[in-house]
Motif scaffolding. Structure first.
Motif, mmCIF file in Angstrom:
data_model
loop_
_atom_site.group_PDB
_atom_site.id
_atom_site.type_symbol
_atom_site.label_atom_id
_atom_site.label_comp_id
_atom_site.label_asym_id
_atom_site.label_seq_id
_atom_site.Cartn_x
_atom_site.Cartn_y
_atom_site.Cartn_z
ATOM 1 N N TRP A 58 106.831 -78.159 10.756
ATOM 2 C CA TRP A 58 106.437 -76.952 10.360
ATOM 3 C C TRP A 58 105.657 -76.647 9.225
ATOM 4 N N ARG A 59 104.918 -75.387 9.214
ATOM 5 C CA ARG A 59 104.141 -74.915 7.961
ATOM 6 C C ARG A 59 105.034 -73.595 7.626
ATOM 7 N N VAL A 60 105.560 -73.673 6.316
ATOM 8 C CA VAL A 60 106.231 -72.748 5.793
ATOM 9 C C VAL A 60 105.686 -71.914 4.725
ATOM 10 N N VAL A 61 105.552 -70.472 4.574
ATOM 11 C CA VAL A 61 105.225 -69.852 3.466
ATOM 12 C C VAL A 61 106.240 -68.821 3.236
ATOM 13 N N ILE A 62 106.366 -68.808 1.599
ATOM 14 C CA ILE A 62 107.441 -68.032 1.048
ATOM 15 C C ILE A 62 106.683 -67.035 0.129
ATOM 16 N N VAL A 63 107.080 -65.726 0.528
ATOM 17 C CA VAL A 63 106.457 -64.763 -0.105
ATOM 18 C C VAL A 63 107.437 -64.216 -0.992
ATOM 19 N N ASP A 64 107.666 -64.265 -2.079
ATOM 20 C CA ASP A 64 108.805 -63.862 -3.060
ATOM 21 C C ASP A 64 108.592 -62.701 -3.720
ATOM 22 N N GLY A 65 109.168 -61.758 -3.212
ATOM 23 C CA GLY A 65 109.054 -60.220 -3.927
ATOM 24 C C GLY A 65 108.027 -59.657 -3.464
ATOM 25 N N ALA A 66 108.106 -59.415 -1.840
ATOM 26 C CA ALA A 66 106.888 -58.659 -1.030
ATOM 27 C C ALA A 66 106.941 -57.364 -1.348
ATOM 28 N N GLU A 67 107.764 -56.605 -2.042
ATOM 29 C CA GLU A 67 107.672 -55.229 -2.618
ATOM 30 C C GLU A 67 106.484 -55.279 -3.417
ATOM 31 N N PHE A 68 106.007 -56.199 -4.049
ATOM 32 C CA PHE A 68 105.056 -56.056 -5.108
ATOM 33 C C PHE A 68 103.512 -56.382 -4.472
ATOM 34 N N LEU A 69 103.442 -56.657 -3.106
ATOM 35 C CA LEU A 69 102.280 -56.716 -2.731
ATOM 36 C C LEU A 69 101.451 -55.434 -2.772
ATOM 37 N N ASN A 70 100.214 -55.611 -3.127
ATOM 38 C CA ASN A 70 99.400 -54.319 -3.255
ATOM 39 C C ASN A 70 98.851 -53.789 -1.790
ATOM 40 N N ARG A 71 98.045 -52.905 -1.740
ATOM 41 C CA ARG A 71 97.734 -52.454 -0.300
ATOM 42 C C ARG A 71 96.800 -53.580 0.240
ATOM 43 N N PHE A 72 95.831 -54.267 -0.538
ATOM 44 C CA PHE A 72 94.873 -54.990 -0.094
ATOM 45 C C PHE A 72 95.625 -56.445 0.519
ATOM 46 N N ARG A 113 102.523 -60.272 -13.697
ATOM 47 C CA ARG A 113 101.742 -59.061 -13.312
ATOM 48 C C ARG A 113 102.334 -58.186 -12.311
ATOM 49 N N SER A 114 102.041 -57.044 -12.369
ATOM 50 C CA SER A 114 102.828 -55.762 -11.793
ATOM 51 C C SER A 114 102.737 -55.709 -10.492
ATOM 52 N N GLU A 115 101.810 -56.782 -9.657
ATOM 53 C CA GLU A 115 101.758 -56.871 -8.325
ATOM 54 C C GLU A 115 101.034 -58.248 -7.913
ATOM 55 N N ILE A 116 101.228 -58.264 -6.531
ATOM 56 C CA ILE A 116 100.698 -59.553 -5.880
ATOM 57 C C ILE A 116 99.577 -59.096 -5.215
ATOM 58 N N THR A 117 98.212 -59.553 -5.400
ATOM 59 C CA THR A 117 96.990 -59.379 -5.014
ATOM 60 C C THR A 117 96.313 -59.809 -3.643
ATOM 61 N N ALA A 118 95.381 -59.316 -3.153
ATOM 62 C CA ALA A 118 94.860 -59.958 -2.171
ATOM 63 C C ALA A 118 94.159 -61.478 -2.409
ATOM 64 N N ALA A 119 93.892 -61.710 -3.618
ATOM 65 C CA ALA A 119 93.583 -62.818 -4.044
ATOM 66 C C ALA A 119 94.824 -64.019 -3.787
ATOM 67 N N ASP A 120 95.690 -63.387 -4.224
ATOM 68 C CA ASP A 120 97.012 -64.362 -4.241
ATOM 69 C C ASP A 120 97.374 -64.691 -2.760
ATOM 70 N N VAL A 121 97.078 -63.828 -1.866
ATOM 71 C CA VAL A 121 97.446 -63.884 -0.499
ATOM 72 C C VAL A 121 96.608 -64.887 0.397
ATOM 73 N N ARG A 122 95.298 -64.824 -0.287
ATOM 74 C CA ARG A 122 94.246 -65.464 0.403
ATOM 75 C C ARG A 122 94.477 -67.011 0.677
ATOM 76 N N PRO A 123 95.243 -67.644 0.128
ATOM 77 C CA PRO A 123 95.544 -69.119 0.270
ATOM 78 C C PRO A 123 96.263 -69.295 1.530
ATOM 79 N N VAL A 124 96.895 -68.255 2.045
ATOM 80 C CA VAL A 124 97.971 -68.358 3.092
ATOM 81 C C VAL A 124 97.049 -68.469 4.421
ATOM 82 N N GLN A 125 95.866 -68.020 4.553
ATOM 83 C CA GLN A 125 95.107 -68.048 5.969
ATOM 84 C C GLN A 125 94.643 -69.466 5.680
#
Length: 307
Positions: free
Chosen positions: A115-129, A91-103
């Motif tokens: 430790w708990r580790v999160v990797i956000v691969d391709g952060a430039e594709f995060l949409n505004r939300f 997909r062209s972007e990472i959405t808020a639904a994709d990020v929601r599990p991080v919380q």
């Protein structure tokens, strides 16, 4: 090349490893790290390597390492662009639904007590939300949690996200490192890869060099003729053919612009830069809307023609 999750063969980023290791040893490890560098240079591979350091998973045959490789480690979460099942591509972007599990992931106690580790691969594709959702987490990070963000375009991220991350800027691999990582890739491909193993593998898809030769002829001013149309149709049918042709054309136009600047011809340099921009727009539209690639290749050739 292996999937970054499975790749234990990290090469060429010793300085970044050293910076992170010193921070970890000091007991003052920053909660968020922005790993930046050209596409294909090994940003995700480094992120997983550092995650394994934190999770005690550096030995490939250890139980923790096997869980990381399999994607089943309870203290590691990866966020990236999802696959569009209808189109069979990312997909062209990472959405808020994709990020929601991080919380929810951050609220839970580490399953293995570390430790708990999160990797956000391709952060430039995060949409505004998605970016705003991630920012809230970065503003109030839980203890013993680390977020690694990888990006090829740091300027595309919110300034507030960048300001909350410690940067790790990766440099291209040396010729010797490239040859070690990719022993079977042709020398001419490695030379065009600019120290990026991922780019070398992408370019290596042009197995007989036909696309590169075609692009060279177009950049020298040759117009499409009947003999070239068979190649156009072939490239359009190949999975990455259109993307590869656009990439090589774009690189050629960038080199043309640099050459024009060096010769003081700023008007032609501006034209080449505009041609490259138009080519990128054509590529995005063609791939985003699944347009006819053969027709798009003909348009790309016209865009790249000499003024």
């Amino acid at each position: 090349m292996k999937d970054p999750r499975q790749n234990f063969n990290l090469r060429g980023h010793e300085q970044a490893e050293r910076v992170f290791g010193e921070a970890l040893s000091s007991g003052r490890l920053h909660h968020a790290w922005l790993i930046a560098g050209p596409a294909g240079i090994g940003k995700a591979t480094l992120a997983f390597h550092l995650a394994r350091v934190l999770l005690g998973a550096e030995t490939p045959d250890s139980p923790a390492a096997r869980r990381v490789t399999a994607g089943t480690h309870g203290d590691l979460l990866e966020i990236a662009r999802a696959v569009d099942e209808k189109r069979g591509r990312l997909r062209s972007e990472i959405t808020a639904a994709d990020v929601r599990p991080v919380q929810a992931f951050m609220r839970h106690t580490a399953t293995e007590g570390g430790w708990r580790v999160v990797i956000v691969d391709g952060a430039e594709f995060l949409n505004r939300f998605a970016a705003n959702a991630l920012l809230k987490i970065l503003e109030e990070p839980p203890p013993r949690s680390i977020i690694f963000l990888t990006t090829s375009s740091p300027g595309a991220l919110l300034p507030t996200i960048r300001s909350r991350c410690r940067p790790l800027v990766l440099s291209p691999l040396s010729d010797a490192e490239m040859r070690f990582v990719l022993p079977d890739v042709r020398d001419d491909v490695l030379a065009r890869a600019h120290g990026s193993p991922g780019r070398a593998m992408f370019l290596a898809q042009d197995k007989d060099g036909a696309i590169a030769s075609f692009v060279t002829e177009i950049l020298r001013g040759k117009r499409l003729d009947a003999d070239m149309m068979a190649l156009v149709d072939r490239v359009a049918r190949e999975t990455e053919g259109f993307a590869l042709l656009c990439d090589l054309l774009g690189e050629g136009l960038a080199e043309r612009a640099r050459s024009d600047v060096g010769h003081g011809d700023l008007s032609h340099a501006a034209l080449a830069a505009q041609q490259r921009s138009d080519l990128e727009t054509l590529r995005r539209q063609t791939e985003g809307f699944n347009l006819d690639k053969a027709q798009a290749i003909r348009q790309a050739v016209e865009l790249a023609a000499h003024a």
